[in-house]
Design a protein around this motif. Structure first.
Motif, mmCIF file in Angstrom:
data_model
loop_
_atom_site.group_PDB
_atom_site.id
_atom_site.type_symbol
_atom_site.label_atom_id
_atom_site.label_comp_id
_atom_site.label_asym_id
_atom_site.label_seq_id
_atom_site.Cartn_x
_atom_site.Cartn_y
_atom_site.Cartn_z
ATOM 1 N N HIS A 10 14.409 -33.157 -18.543
ATOM 2 C CA HIS A 10 14.381 -32.452 -19.826
ATOM 3 C C HIS A 10 13.514 -33.424 -20.851
ATOM 4 O O HIS A 10 14.254 -34.375 -21.009
ATOM 5 N N GLU A 11 12.291 -32.877 -21.295
ATOM 6 C CA GLU A 11 11.889 -33.553 -22.458
ATOM 7 C C GLU A 11 12.503 -32.785 -23.787
ATOM 8 O O GLU A 11 12.140 -31.524 -23.903
ATOM 9 N N SER A 12 13.081 -33.788 -24.449
ATOM 10 C CA SER A 12 13.803 -33.223 -25.648
ATOM 11 C C SER A 12 12.999 -33.365 -26.869
ATOM 12 O O SER A 12 12.835 -34.745 -27.290
ATOM 13 N N LEU A 139 9.733 -41.410 -13.547
ATOM 14 C CA LEU A 139 9.579 -40.771 -14.823
ATOM 15 C C LEU A 139 8.270 -40.063 -14.850
ATOM 16 O O LEU A 139 7.042 -40.305 -14.337
ATOM 17 N N ASP A 140 8.393 -38.938 -15.939
ATOM 18 C CA ASP A 140 7.210 -38.634 -16.520
ATOM 19 C C ASP A 140 6.528 -39.537 -17.578
ATOM 20 O O ASP A 140 7.377 -40.384 -18.135
ATOM 21 N N LEU A 141 5.381 -39.605 -17.390
ATOM 22 C CA LEU A 141 4.717 -40.492 -18.612
ATOM 23 C C LEU A 141 5.028 -40.416 -19.872
ATOM 24 O O LEU A 141 4.688 -41.448 -20.841
ATOM 25 N N HIS A 142 5.639 -39.235 -20.404
ATOM 26 C CA HIS A 142 5.828 -38.874 -21.815
ATOM 27 C C HIS A 142 7.306 -39.494 -21.761
ATOM 28 O O HIS A 142 8.264 -38.842 -22.196
ATOM 29 N N CYS A 143 7.551 -40.671 -21.606
ATOM 30 C CA CYS A 143 8.836 -41.289 -21.617
ATOM 31 C C CYS A 143 8.992 -42.425 -22.791
ATOM 32 O O CYS A 143 8.072 -42.886 -23.184
ATOM 33 N N PRO A 163 -3.239 -34.143 -17.134
ATOM 34 C CA PRO A 163 -2.003 -33.688 -16.436
ATOM 35 C C PRO A 163 -1.551 -34.337 -15.230
ATOM 36 O O PRO A 163 -2.071 -35.239 -14.793
ATOM 37 N N HIS A 164 -0.185 -34.166 -15.188
ATOM 38 C CA HIS A 164 0.514 -34.956 -14.154
ATOM 39 C C HIS A 164 0.201 -34.660 -12.785
ATOM 40 O O HIS A 164 1.038 -33.623 -12.117
ATOM 41 N N THR A 165 -0.565 -35.019 -12.303
ATOM 42 C CA THR A 165 -1.220 -34.397 -10.906
ATOM 43 C C THR A 165 -0.574 -35.393 -9.931
ATOM 44 O O THR A 165 -0.786 -34.983 -8.637
HETATM 45 ZN ZN ZN Z 1 4.815 -35.130 -19.542
#
Ligand code: ZN
Length: 493
Positions: A10-12, A139-143, A163-165
């Motif tokens: 979850h990206e909060s 992890l997602d890189l938006h961490c 984009p997260h490909t």
């Molecule tokens: Zn992301």
């Protein structure tokens, strides 16, 4: 090899108007084997299950924990977050001993009372398995990386593409390195260097493209096992928000720290060139019309449901109506109340409708218009990268020369197919406004005459000065202007 697998993503967004509870997870993805819930989804090709699938492929014995994900929104309510965390920790306790723990987490999850959910999960998992069991995390890189995350995991790998490909190849690397570590063939040592930056950085554009290539090149150097760039997630309001570089080496702490620091400074030096552009509504429309041919895709990045926004803002819809723009499309606009009225009116009906603008002041005022119902469907899916995900009930409506996709469920816009399936002829439009910041790029770029990144008011604007931050560490760019010496500041606190 006996491996314990689990995922929780979850990206909060601290500024999102949308609360997050167990129903938010149930709506997107919730599998709790310990409670017998949702186990039928385990065998589908879902990125939440990549590590599980790769483990099974290697012939390992897999013990399943929680697999859960919710669309980005506000931090999760405490009781439900604690229940989800227990669904990761308790089945692990029951499964002990294990050789390895593989987790897919987001990296920017917050909950009531928990600023750093991933840190809390990893601390609890480490307490169960002890110091010798390998813990690997994707992890997602938006961490937003924290000391509790680095301190309790052995190997953390973030995706490299936005984009997260590339979640699957990164998962494969993680499984391979963790196997080598569990067998004692390598001795992973991890370091993190914080970069005091807020931003969204598209890896489809230079010079980010080349910087990503340089990360792959670093991984080929002697002793280096993995290099990840954490872009940070700017809408999480807590002390560790920001970017940074994670480096994993084979037993060489000094090399890990020096490499992370060098790459963090190199990344920082690119900041002005790599920051996502974000034009105002008016400037974005002017730039799109100036391109002359179509379709020009305008990314309404500030209202991206994939960053915690509602997806119901009306800034572009209103501006295009006011400007008399025709041959345009907008979607996916989230408005369950409007959808229900459309469904009752039926295909071909003409009704007055109040559209969007309901989630809060950043969404703008609703648009009142007489609309024509073009199409209604409840069987559509859209491709999220390679994975088909349900769109939920959706309709297309026409207001003058503008066609709008209205959904009952909040969805980021990934590709043109859902518009086409709803009777909207995307290749012949002049302008297509999408509720997405960058993930739309993979499917829209091949047919777009141009792409314009916009940032009207919204919960994930690129105008960071507009965020009501209370708790982030300063100085941080672009709120503060370098030179300042902020690398590593208080990060180990
Ligand atoms: Zn992301």
């Amino acid at each position: 090899v006996k491996v314990y697998c689990a995922s929780l993503t979850h990206e909060s967004n601290s500024f999102s108007p949308l609360p997050t509870d167990m129903a938010s997870f149930r709506e997107l993805f919730l599998c709790r084997p310990s409670a017998g819930e949702g186990v039928d989804i385990l065998d589908q090709p879902l990125l939440e299950c990549n590590l599980r699938m790769l483990s099974l492929e290697r012939g390992w014995e897999v013990v399943d924990g929680l697999y859960a994900g919710a669309n980005p929104s506000a931090p999760t309510v405490r009781r439900d977050y604690e229940s989800l965390q227990a669904d990761i920790v308790e089945p692990l306790r029951a499964a002990m001993p294990v050789d390895m723990v593989l987790l897919f987490l987001h990296g920017a999850q917050m909950a009531e009372g928990y600023d750093d959910c991933e840190g809390a999960i990893l601390e609890a998992v480490r307490a169960v398995v002890g110091p010798d069991v390998t813990i690997g995390v994707e992890l997602d890189l938006h961490c937003n990386i924290t000391p509790a995350m680095i301190g309790n995991a052995d190997i953390i790998i973030a995706c490299k593409e936005y984009p997260h490909t590339d979640f699957l190849p990164r998962a494969r690397e993680l499984a391979g390195l963790c196997e080598a570590a569990a067998k004692g063939e390598i001795k992973p040592v991890m370091a993190f260097a914080r970069t005091p930056m807020l931003g969204f950085f598209h890896t489809t554009r230079e010079p980010m493209r080349s910087f990503v290539h340089s990360l792959f090149a670093e991984e080929k150097r002697e002793g280096i096992l993995s290099v990840s760039l954490a872009h940070g997630f700017p809408a999480s309001d807590f002390e560790h928000v920001g970017a940074g570089v994670i480096v994993v080496t084979d037993g060489d702490a000094a090399l890990a720290e020096a490499t992370a620091q060098r790459l963090a400074e190199a990344f920082f030096s690119l900041r002005e060139e790599i920051a996502a552009p974000g034009l105002s509504t008016e400037d974005a429309l002017a730039e799109a019309l100036a391109i002359g041919s179509g379709p020009v895709v305008i990314a309404d990045a500030s209202d991206n449901p994939g960053g915690g926004a509602a997806g119901d803002s009306t800034h572009f819809l209103r501006a295009m109506i006011d400007a008399g723009i025709t041959d345009a499309a907008v979607g996916h606009l989230w408005d369950p109340a409007a959808y229900d009225l459309i469904e009752r009116a039926g295909i071909g009906a003409s009704i007055p409708l109040r559209i969007g603008g309901k989630s809060g002041p950043l969404a703008g005022d609703p648009v009142d218009a007489v609309i024509e119902v073009m199409c209604i469907r409840d069987d559509l899916r859209q491709l999220m990268f390679d994975e088909p995900v349900p769109l939920g009930p959706a309709a297309s409506v026409r207001v003058g020369g503008i066609e709008i996709v209205i959904t009952r469920v909040r969805n980021q816009t990934f590709g043109p197919q859902t518009f086409i399936d709803l009777g909207i002829d995307i290749p012949r439009k002049r302008i297509v406004v999408v509720k997405s910041a960058q993930h739309f790029h993979t499917q829209f770029a091949p047919l777009a005459a141009g792409i314009v990144y916009a940032s009207p008011p919204g919960s994930v604007s690129t105008d960071f000065a507009s965020y009501p931050y209370r708790r982030i560490q300063r100085p941080i760019w672009p709120l503060d202007t370098p030179p300042f010496s902020a690398f590593g500041q208080d990060w180990k606190a």
